[in-house]
Design an enzyme around this catalytic site. Sequence first.
Site, mmCIF file in Angstrom:
data_model
loop_
_atom_site.group_PDB
_atom_site.id
_atom_site.type_symbol
_atom_site.label_atom_id
_atom_site.label_comp_id
_atom_site.label_asym_id
_atom_site.label_seq_id
_atom_site.Cartn_x
_atom_site.Cartn_y
_atom_site.Cartn_z
ATOM 1 N N MET A 115 83.330 127.818 11.446
ATOM 2 C CA MET A 115 81.950 128.160 11.415
ATOM 3 C C MET A 115 81.890 129.456 12.510
ATOM 4 O O MET A 115 82.225 129.657 13.297
ATOM 5 C CB MET A 115 81.157 127.266 12.115
ATOM 6 C CG MET A 115 81.094 125.829 11.475
ATOM 7 S SD MET A 115 79.995 124.637 12.330
ATOM 8 C CE MET A 115 81.258 124.092 13.919
ATOM 9 N N GLY B 252 79.198 129.816 17.012
ATOM 10 C CA GLY B 252 80.755 129.717 16.461
ATOM 11 C C GLY B 252 81.508 129.298 17.201
ATOM 12 O O GLY B 252 81.718 128.987 18.374
ATOM 13 N N SER B 253 82.335 128.602 16.208
ATOM 14 C CA SER B 253 83.047 127.009 16.471
ATOM 15 C C SER B 253 84.029 126.685 15.414
ATOM 16 O O SER B 253 84.094 127.356 14.374
ATOM 17 C CB SER B 253 82.344 126.266 17.148
ATOM 18 O OG SER B 253 81.158 126.024 16.493
ATOM 19 N N ARG B 254 84.197 125.526 15.437
ATOM 20 C CA ARG B 254 85.354 124.589 14.515
ATOM 21 C C ARG B 254 85.013 123.228 14.712
ATOM 22 O O ARG B 254 84.702 122.659 15.550
ATOM 23 C CB ARG B 254 86.649 125.202 14.560
ATOM 24 C CG ARG B 254 87.680 124.552 13.957
ATOM 25 C CD ARG B 254 88.982 125.049 14.220
ATOM 26 N NE ARG B 254 90.088 124.133 14.277
ATOM 27 C CZ ARG B 254 91.293 124.328 14.677
ATOM 28 N NH1 ARG B 254 91.745 125.627 15.059
ATOM 29 N NH2 ARG B 254 92.170 123.421 14.695
#
Length: 232
Positions: free
Chosen positions: A102, A189-191
């Site tokens: 993301m 912002g990440s995953r």
Amino acid sequence: MSLVDTIRNAFVPVRREGYPFIAAFAVASLLLGAAWTPFFWIGLVLTGWCAYFFRDPQRVTPADDRWVVSPADGRISSVGPAVPPRELDLEAGEMIRISVFMDVFSCHVNRAPVRGRITRIEHRPGKYLNAELDKASSENERNGLVIESPNGVVAVVQIAGLVARRILCWASAGDDIGIGERFGLIRFGSRVDVYLPAGATVRVAVGQTAIAGETVLAEFGGEITPPLVRVS
């Protein structure tokens, strides 16, 4: 599309967790704008982005136990075998891992990839490496959920990224959760990684764009037929 649908789609709900950030951006815009007008317009754009970041749109989720849906909006960054984080205490060895990255423009509300009971939730502190890196799965701050689904154990792991500094999880161990149900949020912002047992057939490819609660990542056997859906 009806006028009502058009109006509803134009005003996407915002998660209450975003209210303090939106308010802070708005106040900063006013204060800085008092010193120099262009700062106000820059701040106004950033305030709009902040509200957009915390959006929480409705999604139409396939209501079929054969399907595994994406837990996050974003881009499929990796697909392949991997060992789940050790703190989840899964003894299956390598599982099928599908990672969704993301960026700061993605909707960051996370949704359950399958229906089932949450048997374990584990949070681990860690680094804040670029979430697209493979080693982010083992080195970054993360929060993992183990779900006992009709097709076996499925794990979903929220991973903090380079900019992310807070993982939120609203679910608890012992909860029953529905496919596509909201369970958490990662800020900025990440995953999210999904670990699937043998027998799951991957239905996405690296580089594909995924939509949380809607995009089918994998399938557990059976012939493909049009699934039922539910709005969540």
